[in-house]
Design a protein around this motif. Structure first.
Motif, PDB file in Angstrom:
ATOM      1  N   LEU A  44       1.380   2.100  -3.552  1.00 54.66           N
ATOM      2  CA  LEU A  44       0.180   2.662  -4.167  1.00 54.66           C
ATOM      3  C   LEU A  44      -0.015   4.126  -3.807  1.00 54.66           C
ATOM      4  CD1 LEU A  44      -2.412  -0.239  -3.702  1.00 54.66           C
ATOM      5  CD2 LEU A  44      -1.383   0.533  -5.846  1.00 54.66           C
ATOM      6  N   TRP A  61       0.815  -1.208   0.000  1.00 51.52           N
ATOM      7  CA  TRP A  61       0.000   0.000   0.000  1.00 51.52           C
ATOM      8  C   TRP A  61       0.850   1.259   0.000  1.00 51.52           C
ATOM      9  CZ3 TRP A  61       0.383   3.538   3.935  1.00 51.52           C
ATOM     10  CH2 TRP A  61       1.021   3.114   5.104  1.00 51.52           C
ATOM     11  N   ARG A  62       2.083   1.192   0.521  1.00 51.89           N
ATOM     12  CA  ARG A  62       2.963   2.362   0.469  1.00 51.89           C
ATOM     13  C   ARG A  62       3.321   2.704  -0.973  1.00 51.89           C
ATOM     14  NH1 ARG A  62       4.672  -0.202   5.198  1.00 51.89           N
ATOM     15  NH2 ARG A  62       4.658   1.152   7.051  1.00 51.89           N
TER      16      ARG A  62
END
Length: 520
Positions: free
Chosen positions: A118, A115-116
């Motif tokens: 993204l 997620w980092r």
């Protein structure tokens, strides 16, 4: 303190400047050239000094070296605003560039994952705009958003114009109020994109940020009409020097060159909305859909002849089959109709089919105006990823300009029509519930739905094609028709609804096979 031993003449009161110039050890000094005014650096003593025009020895003031290690982020020089190279402000947001760098830099060590990546590594923009699966998801979100908002707007207008004691049977005034609210919502959404611009940039979605500064260009427009002192040009010149607004030129941005480009699109939009609401106000929903049944076939013709877009046999067969099955589902025997609703519906279908085609042509014209001849589209080099796939600076500014000028010109064109129609006088004399909260709540909800439809129609047309935007009329009608009928319909109508949904699935499969999922 310097020691006298390090000088040629051991005079302790000799100026410090001469100590620095006559040191025994060679040192790198920065001095200012008297001829050019630039900063020169003497290397290790091997470089000869530049010859001086004066016979007297010159002493230059030593300067402190303020050089530092270069930043890992490249400075952005906007082509659309050359003056932006002198400051650290970005043209695409209200936050300074120094504060818009990625939250997790290369100093963290390692590559961003999960997620980092993204959120902070540009992965969201890379996924949605550079992968087949992400692009299909993006198109699916736009389709669901536009279709759902069109259904919601239809229900809101039905409540406002038809339902209950507080019905408001004034379609033109309702349309004007929704236009005004749409413009306000567009303005608010532009400022929201600027407020959240740091997160959009790090996510690789810089193409969604509204420009915050006007375009600095030498192209002829109202800025180039300095000798013309007309009233309209004076207003345009005054409004152009403001920042912010929707497209970066202020609240009252009014470029005459852009107005000439967007004016046909605004006229078609006004005719589409006005005739559609007139037909909707004076007819029941099945008759309203039946009067506009030719929207998709007309869209096939307009996209082929005006948009120069060929269609496959699968696309033509699916659209015509969906239109015929929807016709079967909406036909009702022994239904009284008014000629106003039929005529308005037939003419509105022409403008509904023509609007996405003209919208696409206007958008391409605006992009061509922003790109000098021979140049390429510029990207967003200040984004966190090496390449921002969400769009170029020119495409983003053209999109927000299209939103701003279409909305503004539509309001200016439609306001005299509402005044001449006499609805304002009738409302002033006969409408007694203007202070009722429920009425204005429905009007605000209708304005919000109008903004969503207006925004997403441009986004979907820009991402796919005019035919895709127009074809949504079929599944929207097939969805809302049983709901408004209370699920009580004859058997042939249910058969028509089922075949209509099957034709929509056929259309979807055919478009995917044609490779339209990666077209932008």
């Amino acid at each position: 303190m310097f020691s006298p031993r390090n000088t040629d003449t051991p005079n302790p009161f000799k100026p410090a400047l001469q100590y620095l110039l006559s040191g025994s050890k060679p040192r790198s000094n920065h001095r200012q050239s008297s001829s050019s005014g630039s900063l020169d650096s003497d290397g290790d003593g091997a470089r000869p000094r530049m010859p001086s025009y004066n016979s007297k020895p010159q002493t230059s003031i030593p300067l402190i070296s303020i050089s530092r290690s270069p930043s890992p982020f490249r400075r952005r020089h906007s082509d659309s605003n050359p003056s932006g190279s002198e400051t650290d402000d970005d043209d695409w947001g209200d936050t300074p560039m120094s504060s818009r760098q990625p939250f997790l830099s290369q100093e963290q060590g390692g590559k961003l994952t999960g997620w980092r990546w993204l959120i902070y590594g540009g992965g969201m923009g890379h996924f949605f705009f550079n992968t087949p699966l992400g692009w299909q998801i993006y198109i699916g979100v736009l389709v669901i958003w536009l279709g759902g908002c069109q259904i919601g707007l239809t229900i809101m207008n039905r409540i406002i114009l038809w339902t209950g004691v507080y019905k408001f049977p004034y379609p033109l005034t309702t349309t004007l109020i929704e236009m005004l609210m749409t413009h306000c919502w567009i303005l608010l959404s532009a400022y929201i994109t600027r407020w959240v611009s740091p997160w959009l940039i790090t996510a690789g979605l810089s193409g969604g940020i509204a420009p915050s500064k006007p375009l600095q260009s030498s192209s002829p427009g109202f800025r180039g009409l300095g000798k013309n002192t007309g009233f309209l040009n004076s207003i345009s010149r005054w409004a152009s020097y403001h920042t912010g607004g929707i497209a970066g030129g202020g609240f009252f941005e009014f470029d005459l060159q852009v107005v000439k480009t967007v004016l046909p699109c605004a006229i078609i939009f006004v005719a589409k909305v006005c005739l559609s609401n007139l037909s909707f106000a004076y007819a029941q929903l099945p008759i309203y859909i039946l009067a506009r049944i030719a929207i998709v076939p007309l869209s096939l013709l307009f996209t082929y002849f005006l948009g120069q877009t060929p269609h496959s046999v699968s696309t033509i067969s699916a659209t015509l089959t969906a239109t015929l099955t929807l016709l079967v589902a909406t036909v009702r025997p022994n239904v009284r109709v008014t000629w106003e609703s039929i005529v308005a519906g037939i003419f509105s279908s022409i403008f509904v089919a023509l609007y996405p085609v003209q919208l696409q042509r206007t958008y391409k014209a605006l992009v061509a105006q922003l790109v000098p001849q021979g140049d390429l589209l510029g990207t967003f080099p200040n984004s966190s990823s090496s390449t921002d796939f969400s769009g170029s600076r020119e495409e983003t500014r053209a999109y927000w300009r299209l939103l701003h000028y279409t909305s503004l010109l539509s309001i200016l064109i439609f306001t005299p029509i509402v005044i001449l129609s006499g609805e304002v006088t009738n409302i002033w004399r006969n409408c007694y519930f203007l202070d009722v909260f429920f009425h204005w709540l429905m009007v605000v909800c209708g304005g919000l739905g109008s903004w969503a439809v207006f925004w997403c129609t441009m986004a979907l047309t820009r991402a796919t094609s005019p035919l895709t935007s127009t074809f949504l009329f079929v599944p929207r009608a097939a969805f809302i028709l049983p709901i408004m009928a209370g699920w009580r319909m004859p058997a042939y109508s249910w058969i028509g609804i089922g075949m209509c949904w099957a034709s929509c699935a056929w259309f979807l499969v055919g478009r995917r096979k044609e490779g339209r999922s990666l077209e932008r």
